[in-house]
Scaffold this active site. Structure first.
Site, mmCIF file in Angstrom:
data_model
loop_
_atom_site.group_PDB
_atom_site.id
_atom_site.type_symbol
_atom_site.label_atom_id
_atom_site.label_comp_id
_atom_site.label_asym_id
_atom_site.label_seq_id
_atom_site.Cartn_x
_atom_site.Cartn_y
_atom_site.Cartn_z
ATOM 1 N N LYS A 184 0.815 -1.216 0.000
ATOM 2 C CA LYS A 184 0.000 0.000 0.000
ATOM 3 C C LYS A 184 0.857 1.279 0.000
ATOM 4 C CE LYS A 184 -4.091 -1.989 0.108
ATOM 5 N NZ LYS A 184 -3.745 -3.385 -0.254
HETATM 6 C C1 LIG Z 1 -9.864 -2.312 -1.348
HETATM 7 C C2 LIG Z 1 -9.301 -3.064 -0.185
HETATM 8 N N1 LIG Z 1 -10.028 -3.163 0.925
HETATM 9 C C3 LIG Z 1 -9.576 -3.806 2.019
HETATM 10 C C4 LIG Z 1 -8.340 -4.403 2.028
HETATM 11 C C5 LIG Z 1 -7.888 -5.148 3.246
HETATM 12 O O1 LIG Z 1 -6.744 -4.568 3.772
HETATM 13 P P1 LIG Z 1 -5.839 -5.362 4.815
HETATM 14 O O2 LIG Z 1 -4.943 -6.272 4.050
HETATM 15 O O3 LIG Z 1 -5.078 -4.266 5.510
HETATM 16 O O4 LIG Z 1 -6.738 -6.095 5.742
HETATM 17 C C6 LIG Z 1 -7.530 -4.323 0.901
HETATM 18 C C7 LIG Z 1 -6.205 -4.971 0.894
HETATM 19 O O5 LIG Z 1 -5.610 -5.301 -0.061
HETATM 20 C C8 LIG Z 1 -8.032 -3.655 -0.246
HETATM 21 O O6 LIG Z 1 -7.296 -3.573 -1.361
#
Ligand SMILES: Cc1ncc(COP(=O)(O)O)c(C=O)c1O
Length: 390
Positions: A184
């Site tokens: 990210k």
């Molecule tokens: C659009 C979106 N929402 C939620 C998430 C979930 O994030 P995390 O991996 O921090 O739980 C991601 C992760 O790739 C994502 O791309």
């Protein structure tokens, strides 16, 4: 595999190393002063009253749903062209998801018109996912939410530092959720942040992320509390000080890195123009975070072949996203859901490398590889490299 140009790369250096070591030297690892500082700075950066650091964005979304009282019998409207965490979070609470179409090839975000068509008496919230860090049509989404008394949860996993009308993404809804996963814009490996302007939501989330307890180990360590009560069924969704320390360094770099992502995106757009690929979000409003660079291949190109060809040229690509409603679990849970626009566009989507450390030569390598790979992946008559349709 050693890529010539990987899909993503960290901007990590000495500052992150020093920050992590400093935490180890201070000998306090669980959530404490460093996390508090990250929360304060993140809140100031997005322009929210409260920011609460958590284990990842998935749990932030779960907590958002819980704090808004979403549960069994409720429905949450969400796009299918997103990571599965966006909708899993609603299902964890016992609520159901209703999938809405995206706007189209120019804008891969959820369509306000489609949201409106999905509303039922059971609808409680709209999950607005800012795909690639490009703002959803938040003015219209808020207007719909107000008219139907719905909550808006922003999945801003891709969007730290992005804004619309000068207002930070993540602060348009009741709650905004950010991801600090390793690919990210702001990365701590795993990690996330929930932001809100509402004191009641912040209070609820503060308890829920730590077992429903009324005080933290950190409070007790500082002598602020000796005991605690458990006032609701909570979770352990806490972050730790090492990740928060990494987050503070990454936050310092965020806006400059988003700007570099914008430059690379602009380069791609001008170099790929006329090659026959569609580029979503060219007309995007506001200030995006440019998290990823999606392209849509022409219908004549075989995507699997194209991605193989790119790999053969040392360029890593990905797909954002296989639509959620087509995964086995979701197909069984929601048989018969059909989203022709989402499905048609998702079949053609390929994500090209994008990260702040990319050099101009890297962009040129990717664009050259796209040109040659498109030629090789052409289904019908051969397409020559450099071919410009129309
Ligand atoms: C659009 C979106 N929402 C939620 C998430 C979930 O994030 P995390 O991996 O921090 O739980 C991601 C992760 O790739 C994502 O791309």
């Amino acid at each position: 595999m050693e890529w010539r140009v990987p899909l993503a790369d960290l901007d990590y250096g000495e500052a992150e190393q020093k920050a992590a070591l400093a935490v180890l030297e201070r000998r306090w690892l669980t959530m404490g002063a460093v996390t508090q500082e990250l929360e304060e700075r993140f809140a100031a950066m997005v322009g929210a009253r409260h920011a609460l650091a958590v284990t990842n964005a998935t749990v932030a979304l779960h907590l958002a749903c819980l704090a808004l009282g979403i549960g069994a019998g409720d429905e949450v409207i969400a796009p299918a062209l997103t990571f599965v965490a966006s909708t899993n979070a609603a299902l964890y609470t016992g609520a159901e998801v209703r999938f809405a179409e995206i706007c189209g090839a120019h804008d891969l975000n959820i369509s306000p018109e489609a949201i409106e068509a999905c509303i039922t008496p059971a609808t409680r919230a709209i999950m607005a996912v800012h795909y690639g860090g490009y703002p959803c049509r938040m003015r219209e989404i808020r207007e719909i939410a107000a008219r139907h008394s719905l909550f808006v949860i922003e999945d801003a996993a891709h969007a730290p530092g992005a804004s619309l009308d000068g207002r930070g993404l993540g602060t348009w809804g009741e709650v905004g959720c950010f991801s600090f996963f390793s690919n990210k814009n702001l990365s701590t490996g795993e990690g996330g942040m929930l932001v809100t302007d509402r004191d009641d939501i912040a209070e609820k989330v503060r308890k829920l992320r730590s077992h429903g307890m009324t005080s933290l180990t950190w409070d007790r360590h500082q002598g602020h509390a000796f005991s605690y009560d458990v006032v609701e069924l909570g979770y352990n969704y806490r972050i730790d000080e090492i990740r928060s320390a990494l987050g503070l360094v990454q936050l310092e770099k965020l806006m400059a890195n988003n700007e570099r992502r914008r430059e690379i995106t602009e380069q791609y757009r001008s170099m790929l123009a006329g090659m026959g690929v569609e580029m979503p979000f060219i007309e995007s409003e506001g200030r995006p975070a440019y998290h990823i660079f999606p392209i849509l291949l022409p219908a004549e190109a075989d995507r699997g072949r194209f991605m193989d060809e790119m790999r053969g040229r040392g360029v890593q690509t990905s797909i954002h996203y296989p639509p959620i409603h087509l995964f086995s679990y979701y197909r069984e849970r929601y048989p018969g859901v059909s989203l022709p626009r989402t499905e048609g566009i998702a079949r053609r989507e390929v994500t090209l490398p994008l990260y702040p450390g990319m050099k101009d030569e890297d962009t040129a390598i990717v664009v050259g590889a796209v040109d040659k790979s498109l030629g090789a992946a052409w289904k019908a008559e051969p397409r020559k490299p450099g071919h410009r349709p129309g």
